[in-house]
Design an enzyme around this catalytic site. Structure first.
Site, PDB file in Angstrom:
ATOM      1  N   HIS A 177      -7.354  -0.020   5.071  1.00 39.87           N
ATOM      2  CA  HIS A 177      -7.461   0.960   6.153  1.00 39.87           C
ATOM      3  C   HIS A 177      -8.247   0.443   7.353  1.00 39.87           C
ATOM      4  O   HIS A 177      -8.191   1.047   8.427  1.00 39.87           O
ATOM      5  CB  HIS A 177      -8.088   2.242   5.610  1.00 39.87           C
ATOM      6  CG  HIS A 177      -7.292   2.850   4.501  1.00 39.87           C
ATOM      7  ND1 HIS A 177      -7.281   2.315   3.224  1.00 39.87           N
ATOM      8  CD2 HIS A 177      -6.457   3.915   4.467  1.00 39.87           C
ATOM      9  CE1 HIS A 177      -6.481   3.026   2.453  1.00 39.87           C
ATOM     10  NE2 HIS A 177      -5.974   4.006   3.182  1.00 39.87           N
ATOM     11  N   HIS A 191       2.556  14.547   0.189  1.00 42.59           N
ATOM     12  CA  HIS A 191       2.756  14.353   1.621  1.00 42.59           C
ATOM     13  C   HIS A 191       4.173  14.774   2.030  1.00 42.59           C
ATOM     14  O   HIS A 191       4.378  15.461   3.025  1.00 42.59           O
ATOM     15  CB  HIS A 191       2.560  12.882   1.982  1.00 42.59           C
ATOM     16  CG  HIS A 191       1.153  12.394   1.887  1.00 42.59           C
ATOM     17  ND1 HIS A 191       0.109  12.954   2.580  1.00 42.59           N
ATOM     18  CD2 HIS A 191       0.623  11.366   1.191  1.00 42.59           C
ATOM     19  CE1 HIS A 191      -1.009  12.294   2.313  1.00 42.59           C
ATOM     20  NE2 HIS A 191      -0.725  11.324   1.459  1.00 42.59           N
ATOM     21  N   GLU A 234      -3.999  14.739   2.664  1.00 50.57           N
ATOM     22  CA  GLU A 234      -4.346  13.947   1.489  1.00 50.57           C
ATOM     23  C   GLU A 234      -4.615  14.827   0.271  1.00 50.57           C
ATOM     24  O   GLU A 234      -4.432  14.402  -0.866  1.00 50.57           O
ATOM     25  CB  GLU A 234      -5.577  13.089   1.782  1.00 50.57           C
ATOM     26  CG  GLU A 234      -5.386  12.054   2.883  1.00 50.57           C
ATOM     27  CD  GLU A 234      -4.281  11.067   2.561  1.00 50.57           C
ATOM     28  OE1 GLU A 234      -4.058  10.769   1.365  1.00 50.57           O
ATOM     29  OE2 GLU A 234      -3.629  10.592   3.509  1.00 50.57           O
ATOM     30  N   HIS A 257       0.852  -1.187   0.000  1.00 47.60           N
ATOM     31  CA  HIS A 257       0.000   0.000   0.000  1.00 47.60           C
ATOM     32  C   HIS A 257       0.892   1.242   0.000  1.00 47.60           C
ATOM     33  O   HIS A 257       1.748   1.420   0.867  1.00 47.60           O
ATOM     34  CB  HIS A 257      -0.903  -0.004   1.231  1.00 47.60           C
ATOM     35  CG  HIS A 257      -1.887   1.118   1.236  1.00 47.60           C
ATOM     36  ND1 HIS A 257      -3.094   1.044   0.575  1.00 47.60           N
ATOM     37  CD2 HIS A 257      -1.835   2.349   1.790  1.00 47.60           C
ATOM     38  CE1 HIS A 257      -3.742   2.167   0.743  1.00 47.60           C
ATOM     39  NE2 HIS A 257      -3.001   2.983   1.473  1.00 47.60           N
ATOM     40  N   ALA A 258       0.706   2.110  -0.992  1.00 49.09           N
ATOM     41  CA  ALA A 258       1.571   3.278  -1.142  1.00 49.09           C
ATOM     42  C   ALA A 258       1.479   4.178   0.079  1.00 49.09           C
ATOM     43  O   ALA A 258       0.400   4.439   0.601  1.00 49.09           O
ATOM     44  CB  ALA A 258       1.172   4.061  -2.392  1.00 49.09           C
ATOM     45  N   HIS A 303       0.784  12.226  -5.737  1.00 44.52           N
ATOM     46  CA  HIS A 303       0.054  12.302  -4.464  1.00 44.52           C
ATOM     47  C   HIS A 303       0.987  12.064  -3.284  1.00 44.52           C
ATOM     48  O   HIS A 303       0.989  12.816  -2.305  1.00 44.52           O
ATOM     49  CB  HIS A 303      -1.073  11.266  -4.473  1.00 44.52           C
ATOM     50  CG  HIS A 303      -1.775  11.109  -3.153  1.00 44.52           C
ATOM     51  ND1 HIS A 303      -2.928  11.780  -2.841  1.00 44.52           N
ATOM     52  CD2 HIS A 303      -1.462  10.372  -2.058  1.00 44.52           C
ATOM     53  CE1 HIS A 303      -3.301  11.452  -1.611  1.00 44.52           C
ATOM     54  NE2 HIS A 303      -2.435  10.597  -1.122  1.00 44.52           N
ATOM     55  N   GLU A 304       1.786  10.995  -3.358  1.00 44.01           N
ATOM     56  CA  GLU A 304       2.666  10.658  -2.233  1.00 44.01           C
ATOM     57  C   GLU A 304       3.701  11.761  -1.980  1.00 44.01           C
ATOM     58  O   GLU A 304       3.978  12.100  -0.828  1.00 44.01           O
ATOM     59  CB  GLU A 304       3.367   9.318  -2.480  1.00 44.01           C
ATOM     60  CG  GLU A 304       2.446   8.124  -2.591  1.00 44.01           C
ATOM     61  CD  GLU A 304       1.555   7.944  -1.366  1.00 44.01           C
ATOM     62  OE1 GLU A 304       1.914   8.405  -0.260  1.00 44.01           O
ATOM     63  OE2 GLU A 304       0.471   7.342  -1.517  1.00 44.01           O
ATOM     64  N   TYR A 329      -9.945  11.055   3.538  1.00 43.32           N
ATOM     65  CA  TYR A 329      -9.989  10.913   2.084  1.00 43.32           C
ATOM     66  C   TYR A 329     -11.235  11.574   1.494  1.00 43.32           C
ATOM     67  O   TYR A 329     -11.180  12.125   0.401  1.00 43.32           O
ATOM     68  CB  TYR A 329      -9.912   9.436   1.703  1.00 43.32           C
ATOM     69  CG  TYR A 329      -8.649   8.768   2.207  1.00 43.32           C
ATOM     70  CD1 TYR A 329      -7.399   9.141   1.725  1.00 43.32           C
ATOM     71  CD2 TYR A 329      -8.709   7.791   3.191  1.00 43.32           C
ATOM     72  CE1 TYR A 329      -6.241   8.545   2.198  1.00 43.32           C
ATOM     73  CE2 TYR A 329      -7.552   7.186   3.673  1.00 43.32           C
ATOM     74  CZ  TYR A 329      -6.324   7.570   3.173  1.00 43.32           C
ATOM     75  OH  TYR A 329      -5.183   6.987   3.656  1.00 43.32           O
TER      76      TYR A 329
END
Length: 611
Positions: free
Chosen positions: A510, A386, A410, A352-353, A382-383, A520
């Site tokens: 999750h 963060h 997010e 999971h990324a 997206h990552e 999210y």
């Protein structure tokens, strides 16, 4: 989607933390200190020491968690369980000691830190060493069960990534059902442990003064927990007509494709036919529902990445380039040395990324089993969102090293992903020419298949957990309640009769990973709000969906100013700093998809919508 982790922020996600007495005191002195009225000076001293411990212990826990996520074995599971147990024991003491200062007239910043400290325990254990150890073991086992899950299908043993590929690419109902059902079997053993975990964590939440864990989670948004629940319901009400129109059109096209026997033209859609294991995003079935006469409606980013020789690191470099074009400093060399970019062939990893900040400063990393495709190209943007957020607030004190609320974290990378327009792809050399088509509908429909389709799923996951934590839903009702909410919010149904021992919620990372999911849903709202504000600041006057802020350093500077605030101010202040508004609102996402909504209503004119 990410379960982002960061030095101190790992505590806010997994549990935390520790505090020992400040200095040595005799037993009589300690008893006197406990009974004497607390002072502001004592509260300040408590917080200074607490934050230092948070910083120190957070680094150690992060490193152990990183190793376990990247090398899943019986031994690393034990190591992280023991570390989690120690964190939780110390964290319960810390949160309980913070209650001593309840009712004291504290400076606003200190009062905010006290609230953050008590709400930082995602799953609080009671002040009981045996139950804390049990909770830590359960959590490690749940995570490992998910991370090592396999599907026996067609004589092969398949990973989640492999069956996800089947879900994304195959259009044979029987094969899709086999992949879907196979993965949902891996969560059956979780149910009893999950129920026990709920009991222990609720006991811990009660000791901290909350009705239950769900109320504690809702209490982390700078507002009353019930007011927060009402706010998200109101936002859902704003965007639901858009989702309903999309659902009606997609169901009709699936019925045309598969026939009425597989997908009736009324009622809920079977959940295994939407191109994603959890039917949370539907973009993979876009070819089935695309407008007639179009040749795909969007650029085939996957083929372009392959054609241009992209690999996992080159995809990450492109994502970094977007942020540096806005004026952000490049990522440190350690990011490239220490991140996991592809799935190793020789060991089990948690695929999971996720994005991490190990030390609360510059040791940022991502963990992805990256595939060279358009979906992962968006995910890596997206990552890195963060990571750049983590670096922006690194100079804040430890308890403020977090997003203004978890939806902010997010939304950062997703806002950037909205700027990945054809013009951007041309600027980075991925395509030679921007497609000449002036019809916005194909691209908007493709975008809505992910962004809009996700909204009710983003809401119902924690709706389910809130009911579980409150006791409204008991263990024998777990699965039925899950599908009741999925039908109510998503208009979906299970594709087959679910067995009595099924625990389908556990097939979503999750749930066993204990990551609150409301972030999210909020991120889907906030990313459009950020994006529209950024485009307005850039002076964009064309159709909103065609705006890209790539290369706009003025927008980047203002965006960075908000990010640097971290959690130091209530989220309405951070939101106002960038957007000018103190309220999260669905207006921007509605504006973005307005042309599509008009088109969908035309398509649905003679259909029976709803379920």
């Amino acid at each position: 989607m990410a379960q982002w982790k960061s030095g101190i922020s790992v505590i806010a996600l997994t549990v935390a933390l520790s505090l020992t007495a400040c200095g040595e005191k005799s037993e009589n002195e300690a008893d006197t200190a406990k009974t004497a009225a607390p002072t502001v000076a004592e509260a300040e001293a408590f917080m200074r020491h607490a934050e230092q411990k948070l910083s120190d212990e957070g680094k150690s826990f992060s490193r152990k968690a990183w190793v376990q996520a990247n090398f899943i074995t019986a031994d690393t599971n034990i190591i992280v369980a023991e570390a989690d147990e120690a964190f939780t024991l110390l964290g319960v003491k810390l949160a309980n000691e913070a209650k001593r200062f309840d009712g004291l007239d504290l400076p606003p910043e200190l009062a905010r830190k006290m609230t953050i400290l008590k709400a930082a325990l995602t799953l609080p254990a009671p002040d009981d060493a045996e139950k804390t150890a049990e909770l830590a073991t359960i959590k490690a086992n749940l995570d490992a069960t998910y991370g090592t899950g396999k599907v026996e299908m067609e004589g092969e043993t398949l990973s989640l990534g492999q069956v996800s590929d089947i879900m994304a690419e195959d259009r044979t109902p029987e094969r899709l059902l086999a992949a879907w059902d196979g993965w949902h079997k891996i969560s059956k053993p979780m149910k009893d442990d999950y129920a026990r975990m709920v009991d222990i964590a609720n006991e811990g939440a009660s000791e901290l003064g909350y009705k239950d864990v769900g109320a504690m989670w809702r209490g982390g948004y700078d507002m009353d927990p019930d007011a927060f629940a009402a706010m998200v319901d109101e936002m859902w009400g704003d965007v639901k007509p858009l989702y309903d129109a999309l659902h009606c059109h997609v169901r009709a096209k699936l019925s045309d494709f598969y026939g009425d026997r597989v997908v009736p033209d009324s009622g809920p859609i079977p959940a295994h036919l939407l191109g994603n294991m959890w039917a949370q995003e539907w973009g993979n079935i876009y070819p089935v529902v695309q407008p007639e006469g179009t040749a795909g409606g969007s650029i085939d980013v996957t083929s372009k990445l392959v054609e241009k020789g992209y690999d996992a690191k080159k995809m990450a470099k492109a994502a970094e380039g977007f942020f540096t074009s806005l004026g952000f400093e490049p990522l440190p060399d350690t990011f490239w040395d220490r991140s996991l970019f592809v799935k190793p062939a020789d060991r089990e990893v948690q695929c999971h990324a996720s994005a991490w900040n190990i030390d609360g400063k510059d040791d940022v990393r991502i963990k992805m089993c990256t595939k060279v495709n358009g979906e992962d190209f968006v995910t890596v943007h997206h990552e890195l969102g963060h990571n750049f957020y983590q670096r922006a607030y690194k100079d804040q004190s430890p308890l403020h090293q977090n997003g203004a609320n978890d939806g902010f974290h997010e939304a950062i990378g997703d806002m950037v992903a909205l700027s990945m327009t054809p013009d951007y792809l041309k600027q980075i050399g991925l395509i030679e020419e921007v497609p000449a088509s002036s019809d916005p509908i194909p691209a908007l429909l493709r975008q809505a298949m992910d962004k809009v389709a996700f909204l009710p799923f983003g809401l119902m996951v924690d709706k389910w957990r809130w009911q579980v934590f409150s006791g409204e839903v008991t263990p024998d009702q777990y699965n039925d309640a899950w599908w009741k909410l999925r039908e109510e919010y998503q208009g979906l149904k299970a594709p087959n009769e679910r067995p009595a021992d099924a625990f389908d919620p556990g097939a979503k990372y999750h749930i066993p990973g204990n990551t609150p999911y409301m972030r999210y849903f909020l991120a889907r709202i906030l990313q459009f709000q950020f994006y529209k504000a950024a485009c307005d600041q850039a002076g964009w006057t064309g159709p909103l969906a065609e705006c890209s802020i790539y290369g706009n350093k003025e927008v980047g500077a203002k965006f960075n100013a908000m990010m640097e605030m971290g959690a130091s101010k209530p989220w309405p202040e951070a939101l106002e700093a960038f957007t000018g508004s103190r309220e999260m609102s669905g207006e921007a996402i509605i504006a973005y998809f307005e042309p599509l909504k008009v088109w969908l209503d035309e398509q649905n004119a003679n259909r029976t919508c709803g379920w």
